[in-house]
Design an enzyme around this catalytic site. Structure first.
Site, PDB file in Angstrom:
ATOM      1  CB  SER A   1     -32.333  79.621  43.803  1.00 20.17           C
ATOM      2  OG  SER A   1     -32.521  80.940  44.211  1.00 20.17           O
TER       3      SER A   1
ATOM      4  CG  HIS B   1     -33.891  83.096  39.879  1.00 22.47           C
ATOM      5  ND1 HIS B   1     -32.563  83.153  39.542  1.00 22.47           N
ATOM      6  CD2 HIS B   1     -33.924  82.743  41.185  1.00 22.47           C
ATOM      7  CE1 HIS B   1     -31.825  82.831  40.587  1.00 22.47           C
ATOM      8  NE2 HIS B   1     -32.626  82.584  41.598  1.00 22.47           N
TER       9      HIS B   1
ATOM     10  CD  GLU C   1     -31.100  83.187  35.769  1.00 19.58           C
ATOM     11  OE1 GLU C   1     -30.069  82.867  35.171  1.00 19.58           O
ATOM     12  OE2 GLU C   1     -31.402  82.714  36.887  1.00 19.58           O
TER      13      GLU C   1
ATOM     14  CG  ASN D   1     -27.165  80.530  41.051  1.00 15.61           C
ATOM     15  OD1 ASN D   1     -26.304  81.372  41.286  1.00 15.61           O
ATOM     16  ND2 ASN D   1     -28.343  80.544  41.641  1.00 15.61           N
TER      17      ASN D   1
HETATM   18  N1  LIG Z   1     -31.108  84.993  48.744  1.00 16.05           N
HETATM   19  C1  LIG Z   1     -30.892  85.152  47.454  1.00 16.05           C
HETATM   20  O1  LIG Z   1     -29.877  85.748  47.016  1.00 16.05           O
HETATM   21  C2  LIG Z   1     -31.886  84.637  46.441  1.00 16.05           C
HETATM   22  C3  LIG Z   1     -31.763  85.022  45.098  1.00 16.05           C
HETATM   23  C4  LIG Z   1     -32.727  84.585  44.180  1.00 16.05           C
HETATM   24  C5  LIG Z   1     -33.758  83.755  44.598  1.00 16.05           C
HETATM   25  N2  LIG Z   1     -33.844  83.378  45.910  1.00 16.05           N
HETATM   26  C6  LIG Z   1     -35.013  82.543  46.302  1.00 16.05           C
HETATM   27  O2  LIG Z   1     -35.963  83.400  46.931  1.00 16.05           O
HETATM   28  C7  LIG Z   1     -36.725  82.651  47.890  1.00 16.05           C
HETATM   29  C8  LIG Z   1     -36.646  83.358  49.225  1.00 16.05           C
HETATM   30  O3  LIG Z   1     -35.305  83.435  49.626  1.00 16.05           O
HETATM   31  P1  LIG Z   1     -34.804  84.526  50.704  1.00 16.05           P
HETATM   32  O4  LIG Z   1     -33.326  84.593  50.550  1.00 16.05           O
HETATM   33  O5  LIG Z   1     -35.654  85.741  50.599  1.00 16.05           O
HETATM   34  O6  LIG Z   1     -35.161  83.757  52.067  1.00 16.05           O
HETATM   35  P2  LIG Z   1     -35.545  84.381  53.487  1.00 16.05           P
HETATM   36  O7  LIG Z   1     -35.345  83.291  54.463  1.00 16.05           O
HETATM   37  O8  LIG Z   1     -34.834  85.692  53.689  1.00 16.05           O
HETATM   38  O9  LIG Z   1     -37.116  84.719  53.355  1.00 16.05           O
HETATM   39  C9  LIG Z   1     -38.094  83.735  53.246  1.00 16.05           C
HETATM   40  C10 LIG Z   1     -39.334  84.250  53.960  1.00 16.05           C
HETATM   41  O10 LIG Z   1     -40.426  83.380  53.669  1.00 16.05           O
HETATM   42  C11 LIG Z   1     -41.235  83.322  54.826  1.00 16.05           C
HETATM   43  N3  LIG Z   1     -42.085  82.138  54.740  1.00 16.05           N
HETATM   44  C12 LIG Z   1     -41.739  80.846  54.924  1.00 16.05           C
HETATM   45  N4  LIG Z   1     -42.815  80.055  54.751  1.00 16.05           N
HETATM   46  C13 LIG Z   1     -43.848  80.867  54.446  1.00 16.05           C
HETATM   47  C14 LIG Z   1     -45.228  80.633  54.147  1.00 16.05           C
HETATM   48  N5  LIG Z   1     -45.748  79.400  54.144  1.00 16.05           N
HETATM   49  N6  LIG Z   1     -46.007  81.700  53.869  1.00 16.05           N
HETATM   50  C15 LIG Z   1     -45.498  82.961  53.866  1.00 16.05           C
HETATM   51  N7  LIG Z   1     -44.208  83.234  54.155  1.00 16.05           N
HETATM   52  C16 LIG Z   1     -43.398  82.196  54.422  1.00 16.05           C
HETATM   53  C17 LIG Z   1     -40.243  83.312  55.975  1.00 16.05           C
HETATM   54  O11 LIG Z   1     -40.858  83.724  57.207  1.00 16.05           O
HETATM   55  C18 LIG Z   1     -39.182  84.300  55.481  1.00 16.05           C
HETATM   56  O12 LIG Z   1     -39.429  85.608  55.922  1.00 16.05           O
HETATM   57  C19 LIG Z   1     -36.140  81.237  47.874  1.00 16.05           C
HETATM   58  O13 LIG Z   1     -36.910  80.444  47.028  1.00 16.05           O
HETATM   59  C20 LIG Z   1     -34.735  81.438  47.298  1.00 16.05           C
HETATM   60  O14 LIG Z   1     -34.260  80.296  46.640  1.00 16.05           O
HETATM   61  C21 LIG Z   1     -32.945  83.800  46.841  1.00 16.05           C
END
Ligand SMILES: NC(=O)c1ccc[n+]([C@@H]2O[C@H](COP(=O)([O-])OP(=O)(O)OC[C@H]3O[C@@H](n4cnc5c(N)ncnc54)[C@H](O)[C@@H]3O)[C@@H](O)[C@H]2O)c1
Length: 291
Positions: free
Chosen positions: A127, A148, A160, A199
């Site tokens: 993000s 995204h 996106e 955002n």
């Molecule tokens: N939460 C939202 O609404 C949202 C929306 C769009 C984009 N994002 C983006 O999506 C991505 C993930 O966000 P999320 O909310 O799912 O976070 P989250 O914390 O729920 O999940 C992230 C996962 O990645 C795993 N992880 C960390 N390092 C790792 C590695 N080296 N190898 C494999 N797995 C690994 C963690 O164990 C965790 O399960 C981020 O970049 C965030 O900016 C989030």
């Protein structure tokens, strides 16, 4: 010599890095489109936790009549979890959805650059981290792009696409066709700048709602009711921030402020104080409303 990018319809095997909130949803979306999926998590326990999250979400899709029970079973058979990125060496496309941490993502893209076939596109669901940094780390700067998704990915129709300055037209055309024709999403395109479209517009509006509340202009309930009924939004801004998480809101605001130095993106003082007090919204401590 490096081969061309596969046709979007020939993407049979997708790699997903991270199976948290977003990764598990992306895995489901991709598997529902017919692909085999290999996902990577940090440990065997996290693989099991991720798999359960996908199973629960697929179960809900069956309950809601969006998926046949038999198809759900086949879909789950197409998904496997591993703990090493080298397990993605056969992927036709990789989508990274790991924790939002620059150093962690740079390390992931460095390794992906080594272990995934050189012609394969590497996408990130980040993000806020500049796609160009991930592109350079990967050693294949023309084949890295932002994809995204929105939460929850199986439900939300928008994707996106965010090309870095290094991303080739071929890569962008590929992910647009894959997102549209294969995943059935509606794609919009934005520059590789913090916040992209949604955002960038959403955050100043949400922060204005906090300022309105903090100024005592109206109660939380009245601010939310006004937007819900006056603008027909599914929910008001304060309830939405409670759902997103106030810590996440603060982080996103900090990233946008860092990029643009525009006061509209600076987290309001009340937000910082609520986060300091552990009032993070629905997930813990309550926020503008009780948890
Ligand atoms: N939460 C939202 O609404 C949202 C929306 C769009 C984009 N994002 C983006 O999506 C991505 C993930 O966000 P999320 O909310 O799912 O976070 P989250 O914390 O729920 O999940 C992230 C996962 O990645 C795993 N992880 C960390 N390092 C790792 C590695 N080296 N190898 C494999 N797995 C690994 C963690 O164990 C965790 O399960 C981020 O970049 C965030 O900016 C989030």
């Amino acid at each position: 010599m490096r081969r061309g990018i596969v046709e979007p319809r020939d993407v049979r095997h997708v790699g997903v890095v991270g199976c948290g909130l977003m990764g598990s949803g992306i895995i489901e979306v991709v598997a529902r489109a017919g692909a085999e999926v290999t996902f990577v998590e940090g440990t065997d326990d996290l693989v099991a936790r991720g798999r359960s999250a996908v199973e629960r979400s697929v179960g809900r899709a069956v309950e809601r009549g969006k998926l046949e029970a038999g198809d759900a079973e086949e879909l789950l058979e197409r998904i496997r979890g591993v703990t090493e990125l080298v397990g993605l060496s056969e992927a036709d496309l990789v989508i990274e959805a790991a924790t939002e941490d620059l150093d962690a993502k740079l390390a992931i893209f460095r390794t992906l650059g080594d272990v995934v076939r050189p012609e394969i596109v590497l996408a990130s669901n980040t993000s806020s981290i500049p796609i160009v940094d991930l592109a350079i780390a990967s050693g294949r700067p023309d084949r890295v792009v932002g994809m995204h998704f929105f939460n929850p990915p199986p439900v939300m129709a928008l994707l996106e696409l965010t090309p870095a300055v290094t991303t080739s037209d071929e890569t962008l055309t590929f992910v647009r066709a894959y997102g549209t024709d294969v995943l059935g999403k509606t794609c919009v395109q934005a520059k590789d700048q913090a916040g992209f479209i949604v955002n960038r517009l959403l955050v100043p509006y949400l922060f204005d709602a906090i300022r309105l509340f903090d100024d005592g202009v109206a109660t939380a309930e009245d601010i939310d009711t006004a937007i819900h009924l006056g603008l027909a939004h599914p929910m008001g801004p304060l309830a939405l921030m409670d759902l997103i998480g106030l810590d996440t809101m603060m982080h996103v605001g900090d990233v946008l402020f860092e990029e643009f130095r525009d006061a509209r993106y600076a987290p309001p003082p009340l937000l910082r104080r609520m986060v300091a007090a552990g009032r993070l919204g629905k997930k813990s401590g309550g926020g503008f409303y009780p948890a």
